[in-house]
Design an enzyme around this catalytic site. Structure first.
Site, PDB file in Angstrom:
ATOM      1  N   LYS A  15      15.472  76.311 -96.414  1.00  9.68           N
ATOM      2  CA  LYS A  15      14.782  75.309 -95.927  1.00  9.68           C
ATOM      3  C   LYS A  15      14.300  74.441 -96.431  1.00  9.68           C
ATOM      4  CE  LYS A  15      12.145  77.285 -92.862  1.00  9.68           C
ATOM      5  NZ  LYS A  15      12.323  78.791 -92.919  1.00  9.68           N
ATOM      6  N   ARG A  90       7.097  76.200 -85.259  1.00 10.74           N
ATOM      7  CA  ARG A  90       7.374  77.637 -85.546  1.00 10.74           C
ATOM      8  C   ARG A  90       6.989  78.317 -84.068  1.00 10.74           C
ATOM      9  NH1 ARG A  90       7.014  77.912 -91.200  1.00 10.74           N
ATOM     10  NH2 ARG A  90       7.391  79.929 -91.850  1.00 10.74           N
ATOM     11  N   ARG A 127      13.100  85.384-104.893  1.00 11.50           N
ATOM     12  CA  ARG A 127      12.231  84.142-104.858  1.00 11.50           C
ATOM     13  C   ARG A 127      10.958  84.834-105.387  1.00 11.50           C
ATOM     14  NH1 ARG A 127      10.988  80.458 -99.770  1.00 11.50           N
ATOM     15  NH2 ARG A 127       9.466  82.377 -99.151  1.00 11.50           N
ATOM     16  N   ARG A 133       5.254  83.760-105.356  1.00 15.53           N
ATOM     17  CA  ARG A 133       4.559  83.511-104.049  1.00 15.53           C
ATOM     18  C   ARG A 133       4.039  84.677-103.528  1.00 15.53           C
ATOM     19  NH1 ARG A 133       7.650  79.594 -99.725  1.00 15.53           N
ATOM     20  NH2 ARG A 133       6.559  81.074 -98.336  1.00 15.53           N
ATOM     21  N   ARG A 144       7.228  88.774 -91.780  1.00 20.36           N
ATOM     22  CA  ARG A 144       7.564  87.354 -91.543  1.00 20.36           C
ATOM     23  C   ARG A 144       9.074  87.507 -90.781  1.00 20.36           C
ATOM     24  NH1 ARG A 144       7.882  84.468 -96.892  1.00 20.36           N
ATOM     25  NH2 ARG A 144       8.093  82.637 -95.665  1.00 20.36           N
TER      26      ARG A 144
END
Ligand code: AMP
Length: 188
Positions: A15, A90, A127, A133, A144
């Site tokens: 996204k 969300r 990632r 992160r 998540r």
């Protein structure tokens, strides 16, 4: 062409990457609540301190906080002629708040990036290596995903029922996905 856009999809669907490319191509601001929250964390604000532990667990920051943040952001001049929302709404409460707050300039199109679960976990772990992160650990990723399925996936039905949903195959590479989005925007 729709200029008040939302991009939705599971964590790891790409996204953020696609949103940045679309926003640049259309000359509209990319409004990412995840990025706004990470900026607050980096700046060490009270809000950032509050949000960090929640984000690191993979849970959602309270609706009232993100709704206020987006409301303020949408009131800025650069959002007057369009915007691309990424990571907000969300939850159903956030979607309803957006409908209410932006009643005079409603969403025109909702791009739904479709990527299967195995692929999103693979992308998120990658990632984690590249960006470091702190919410990309394996346990947080699982959480998540669960939060996404329970709280955010129902929004797909919400927007489909309103005739706004535009599904995009997100299994390909960055450029292939972007060309699918560009084609969908041109047709919309
Ligand atoms: P993202 O960059 O969109 O993946 O968001 C990273 C994290 O920020 C999420 O896992 C949440 O903890 C928090 N977050 C971002 N957007 C929202 C939102 N709209 N509502 C609640 N929490 C959010």
């Amino acid at each position: 062409m729709g200029r008040r856009l939302l991009i939705v999809g599971p964590p790891g669907a790409g996204k953020g990457t696609q949103a940045a490319m679309i926003a640049r191509a259309l000359g509209i601001p990319h409004i990412s609540t995840g990025e706004m929250l990470r900026a607050q964390v980096a700046a060490g604000t009270d809000l950032g301190k509050q949000a960090k532990a929640i984000m690191d667990s993979g849970a959602l920051v309270p609706d009232a906080i993100v709704i206020a943040m987006v409301k303020e952001r949408l009131a800025e001049d650069d959002a007057a002629c369009g915007f691309l929302l990424d990571g907000f709404p969300r939850t159903a409460a956030q979607a309803e708040a957006l409908d209410r707050e932006a009643a005079d300039r409603p969403l025109e199109l909702v791009l739904s990036l479709e990527v299967d679960e195995e692929e999103v976990v693979r992308r998120l772990l990658k990632r984690a290596e590249i960006e470091g992160r702190s919410d990309d650990t394996e346990e947080t990723i699982r959480n998540r995903m669960a939060v996404y399925r329970a709280q955010t996936e129902p929004l797909i039905t919400y927007y489909r029922d309103r005739g706004l949903l535009c599904p995009i195959d997100g299994m390909g590479g960055i450029e292939v996905t972007f060309s699918r989005i560009t084609a969908a925007l041109a047709a919309a």
